[in-house]
Design an enzyme around this catalytic site. Sequence first.
Site, PDB file in Angstrom:
ATOM      1  N   CYS A  12     -11.865   0.317  -4.828  1.00 12.48           N
ATOM      2  CA  CYS A  12     -12.024   0.431  -3.375  1.00 12.48           C
ATOM      3  C   CYS A  12     -13.070   1.501  -3.079  1.00 12.48           C
ATOM      4  O   CYS A  12     -13.012   2.615  -3.606  1.00 12.48           O
ATOM      5  CB  CYS A  12     -10.682   0.809  -2.752  1.00 12.48           C
ATOM      6  SG  CYS A  12     -10.756   1.120  -0.973  1.00 12.48           S
ATOM      7  N   CYS A  48     -11.113   4.720  -1.294  1.00 15.73           N
ATOM      8  CA  CYS A  48     -10.184   5.633  -1.969  1.00 15.73           C
ATOM      9  C   CYS A  48     -10.268   5.611  -3.488  1.00 15.73           C
ATOM     10  O   CYS A  48      -9.610   6.411  -4.153  1.00 15.73           O
ATOM     11  CB  CYS A  48      -8.748   5.337  -1.537  1.00 15.73           C
ATOM     12  SG  CYS A  48      -8.105   3.749  -2.130  1.00 15.73           S
ATOM     13  N   CYS A  84      -6.863  -3.004   0.700  1.00 15.54           N
ATOM     14  CA  CYS A  84      -6.469  -2.053  -0.331  1.00 15.54           C
ATOM     15  C   CYS A  84      -5.066  -1.580   0.029  1.00 15.54           C
ATOM     16  O   CYS A  84      -4.829  -1.124   1.148  1.00 15.54           O
ATOM     17  CB  CYS A  84      -7.449  -0.884  -0.379  1.00 15.54           C
ATOM     18  SG  CYS A  84      -6.923   0.428  -1.494  1.00 15.54           S
ATOM     19  N   CYS A 108      -5.087   2.506   0.860  1.00 19.39           N
ATOM     20  CA  CYS A 108      -5.666   3.116   2.061  1.00 19.39           C
ATOM     21  C   CYS A 108      -5.861   2.140   3.221  1.00 19.39           C
ATOM     22  O   CYS A 108      -6.414   2.515   4.254  1.00 19.39           O
ATOM     23  CB  CYS A 108      -6.990   3.784   1.721  1.00 19.39           C
ATOM     24  SG  CYS A 108      -8.344   2.627   1.376  1.00 19.39           S
ATOM     25  N   CYS A 119     -12.048 -13.527  -1.862  1.00 22.36           N
ATOM     26  CA  CYS A 119     -13.412 -13.504  -1.338  1.00 22.36           C
ATOM     27  C   CYS A 119     -13.624 -12.124  -0.705  1.00 22.36           C
ATOM     28  O   CYS A 119     -13.171 -11.858   0.408  1.00 22.36           O
ATOM     29  CB  CYS A 119     -13.576 -14.623  -0.318  1.00 22.36           C
ATOM     30  SG  CYS A 119     -15.252 -14.847   0.258  1.00 22.36           S
TER      31      CYS A 119
END
Length: 146
Positions: free
Chosen positions: A65, A68, A114, A117, A137
Amino acid sequence: MLKWIDVIKYADHGNPEPDQKLVKSDEDWRLQLSEEEYRVTRLKGTERAHSSEMCSLFEPGIYACICCGTLLFDGQEKFESGTGWPSFTQPLKENAVAYHADYAYGMKRIEALCNTCDAHLGHVFPDGPAPSGLRYCMNAVSLKKA
């Protein structure tokens, strides 16, 4: 291995607990992220199709991510979907990604976030390759190589 029925179950009945949770103020996210990263990950935007070279890169590695650093996808699960966005068949761990029903634009889709976060990553569809049949996607701007 997650299947479409698992994704729907999580979207409808709650997501698995993340290993940790990270909460920041909107101001902190704006200071940390570029304008485009902020628009996509915090405001649930979408980058333009075919706008990232990440779509055509198939190198080994782990994708995390951008917000984070949580490890999200293994490059071995990446495939060419022809959509213009990086696509994966599975998250790295079952609890790395959270799922929410998205009714925007007059259709029901499953949003992928995510789980640490709550960054918007993209959407999951049931039209991926076997054996999972899933296509994560993702917006390339929401990911970084770890």
